[in-house]
Design a protein around this motif. Structure first.
Motif, short mmCIF file in Angstrom:
data_model
loop_
_atom_site.label_atom_id
_atom_site.label_comp_id
_atom_site.label_asym_id
_atom_site.label_seq_id
_atom_site.Cartn_x
_atom_site.Cartn_y
_atom_site.Cartn_z
N ILE A 190 0.94 -1.12 -0.02
CA ILE A 190 0.07 -0.14 0.06
C ILE A 190 0.87 1.03 0.04
O ILE A 190 2.17 1.00 -0.11
N THR A 191 0.39 2.16 -0.06
CA THR A 191 1.12 3.70 -0.11
C THR A 191 1.67 4.19 1.32
O THR A 191 1.06 3.49 2.30
N LYS A 192 2.75 4.64 1.27
CA LYS A 192 2.94 5.12 2.60
C LYS A 192 2.06 6.15 3.17
O LYS A 192 1.81 5.98 4.56
N ASP A 193 1.30 7.00 2.42
CA ASP A 193 0.21 7.67 3.11
C ASP A 193 -0.80 6.91 3.74
O ASP A 193 -1.22 6.96 4.76
N ALA A 194 -1.26 6.03 3.00
CA ALA A 194 -2.34 4.95 3.60
C ALA A 194 -1.76 4.29 4.81
O ALA A 194 -2.50 3.86 5.63
N PHE A 195 -0.50 3.77 4.76
CA PHE A 195 0.17 2.88 6.25
C PHE A 195 0.03 3.93 7.24
O PHE A 195 -0.49 3.80 8.43
N LEU A 196 0.41 5.13 6.87
CA LEU A 196 0.56 6.16 8.09
C LEU A 196 -0.88 6.52 8.68
O LEU A 196 -1.02 6.54 9.97
N ASN A 197 -1.48 6.79 7.48
CA ASN A 197 -3.11 7.08 8.08
C ASN A 197 -3.66 5.83 8.85
O ASN A 197 -4.45 6.28 10.01
N GLU A 198 -3.58 4.55 8.57
CA GLU A 198 -3.99 3.51 9.37
C GLU A 198 -3.39 3.72 10.74
O GLU A 198 -4.18 3.34 11.82
N LEU A 199 -2.11 4.01 10.75
CA LEU A 199 -1.72 3.90 12.12
C LEU A 199 -2.08 4.72 13.21
O LEU A 199 -2.34 4.72 14.53
N THR A 200 -2.64 6.17 12.35
CA THR A 200 -3.19 7.28 13.33
C THR A 200 -4.71 6.73 13.93
O THR A 200 -4.96 7.47 14.97
N SER A 201 -4.98 5.66 13.61
CA SER A 201 -6.38 4.98 14.43
C SER A 201 -5.84 4.30 15.58
O SER A 201 -6.87 4.42 16.52
N GLY A 202 -4.67 3.96 15.72
CA GLY A 202 -4.31 3.22 17.23
C GLY A 202 -4.58 2.01 17.26
O GLY A 202 -4.30 1.44 18.15
N ASP A 203 -5.36 1.38 16.10
CA ASP A 203 -5.57 0.03 15.98
C ASP A 203 -4.42 -1.09 15.50
O ASP A 203 -4.60 -2.12 15.55
N TYR A 204 -3.52 -0.50 14.99
CA TYR A 204 -2.19 -1.14 14.38
C TYR A 204 -1.16 -0.89 14.87
O TYR A 204 -0.88 0.42 15.51
N ILE A 205 0.03 -1.43 14.74
CA ILE A 205 1.40 -1.15 15.14
C ILE A 205 2.15 -1.60 13.94
O ILE A 205 1.70 -2.53 12.99
N PRO A 206 3.25 -1.02 13.52
CA PRO A 206 4.22 -1.39 12.50
C PRO A 206 4.93 -2.49 12.99
O PRO A 206 5.56 -2.25 13.89
N ILE A 207 5.32 -3.29 12.27
CA ILE A 207 6.14 -4.42 12.47
C ILE A 207 7.29 -4.43 11.11
O ILE A 207 7.00 -4.63 10.15
N ARG A 208 8.36 -4.72 11.70
CA ARG A 208 9.61 -4.77 10.65
C ARG A 208 9.56 -6.20 10.20
O ARG A 208 9.47 -6.97 10.87
N LEU A 209 9.85 -6.45 9.01
CA LEU A 209 9.92 -7.67 8.46
C LEU A 209 11.35 -7.89 7.81
O LEU A 209 12.00 -7.40 7.50
N ILE A 210 11.58 -9.36 7.86
CA ILE A 210 12.96 -9.72 7.41
C ILE A 210 12.61 -10.10 6.09
O ILE A 210 11.69 -10.69 5.56
N THR A 211 13.36 -9.37 5.34
CA THR A 211 13.23 -9.22 3.91
C THR A 211 14.45 -9.29 3.02
O THR A 211 15.44 -9.00 3.59
N THR A 212 14.44 -9.83 1.69
CA THR A 212 15.68 -9.72 0.75
C THR A 212 15.61 -8.40 0.22
O THR A 212 16.77 -8.34 -0.66
N ASP A 213 14.85 -7.69 0.10
CA ASP A 213 14.87 -6.36 -0.31
C ASP A 213 15.90 -5.32 0.34
O ASP A 213 15.95 -5.50 1.42
N THR A 214 16.43 -4.47 -0.48
CA THR A 214 17.42 -3.53 0.18
C THR A 214 16.63 -2.50 0.65
O THR A 214 17.25 -1.83 1.87
#
Length: 260
Positions: free
Chosen positions: A67-91
């Motif tokens: 999703i977009t960063k805008d949508a991601f941050l907007n969802e977080l402002t609800s307080g219903d979610y937390i961000p979790i870091r992923l183990i990834t092969t991407d840089t």
């Protein structure tokens, strides 16, 4: 055969487009979010050490779709979610939304809501024109929209009685020193305090930024800084590129902006 040859470039283009839209190759969460949400201190330490929402990152929803960063941050402002870091092969770093379970400690929701509301406000300022300004520092040097064109402007908003503002000064002095030979980068601080108070303070706490007094109204009402210290990076065209509250995030953002 002729038809197959004609179609081949089209099929190749479709394959490329599909590959470009694939989700990032992840290997799951870097921690157990269920355990994380049962202890406020553990979650807070994780959030502060591993989540940097001011940087560029791949944003994923709860189903691991991009999703977009805008949508991601907007969802977080609800307080219903937390961000979790992923183990990834991407840089580039990937963060995924994780819905707070019902048994999560109650303190997490209001804190993540407050923190991410601030991060979202920072994000929405990016790309906007720097408001009209005309600063005069303690040495009589003038900085305005016209004479700073063609230069990067690094601003710190602060006040003397702000403990965190003072604690980061040695690190900011090192940052300014790192770029001291770059004539196209200006480090300017906007302080709330009077000239006399700042002169006394700087006598025992050297600060290598240019210091502009009496800027409470500008930082509060014009820049609308919500937490201090507040750092802004303005590009050579007078556009706000980043607002952050931590020196480490400023250093990362500046490095990315100027490419060094």
């Amino acid at each position: 055969m002729k038809k197959i040859i004609t179609l081949f470039p089209i099929l190749l283009m479709i394959a490329v487009l599909i590959s470009c839209n694939e989700e990032p190759k992840t290997r799951g969460y870097d921690t157990d979010p269920k355990l994380l949400t049962k202890d406020f201190i553990q979650w807070w330490n994780y959030y502060n050490r591993h989540i940097i929402l001011s940087t560029d990152f791949i944003a994923l929803d709860t189903s691991a779709h991009t999703i977009t960063k805008d949508a991601f941050l907007n969802e977080l402002t609800s307080g219903d979610y937390i961000p979790i870091r992923l183990i990834t092969t991407d840089t580039i770093q990937s963060y995924q939304l994780y819905k707070l379970p019902q048994d999560a400690v109650a303190d997490i929701k209001p804190v993540i809501q407050r923190e991410c509301k601030r991060q979202y406000e920072h994000f929405k300022k990016e790309g906007k024109l720097m408001p009209v300004f005309n600063f005069k520092d303690l040495n009589g040097n003038v900085y305005n929209n016209e004479n700073t064109k063609g230069k990067y402007l690094v601003l710190k908003c602060w006040y003397i009685s702000c403990l965190v503002c003072n604690q980061e000064i040695p690190a900011l002095n090192m940052l300014q020193k790192k770029y001291k030979d770059r004539k196209d980068i200006l480090f300017v601080s906007l302080a709330w305090d009077s000239k006399d108070s700042l002169v006394k303070f700087l006598a025992h706490t050297p600060f290598s930024y240019a210091v502009v007094p009496d800027q409470e109204s500008f930082t509060e009402n014009t820049l609308k800084a919500a937490q201090y210290p507040a750092h802004f990076i303005i590009n050579k065209q007078g556009i706000i590129k980043k607002e952050v509250n931590k020196e480490k995030e400023l250093e990362l953002a500046l490095k990315k902006e100027i490419g060094i």
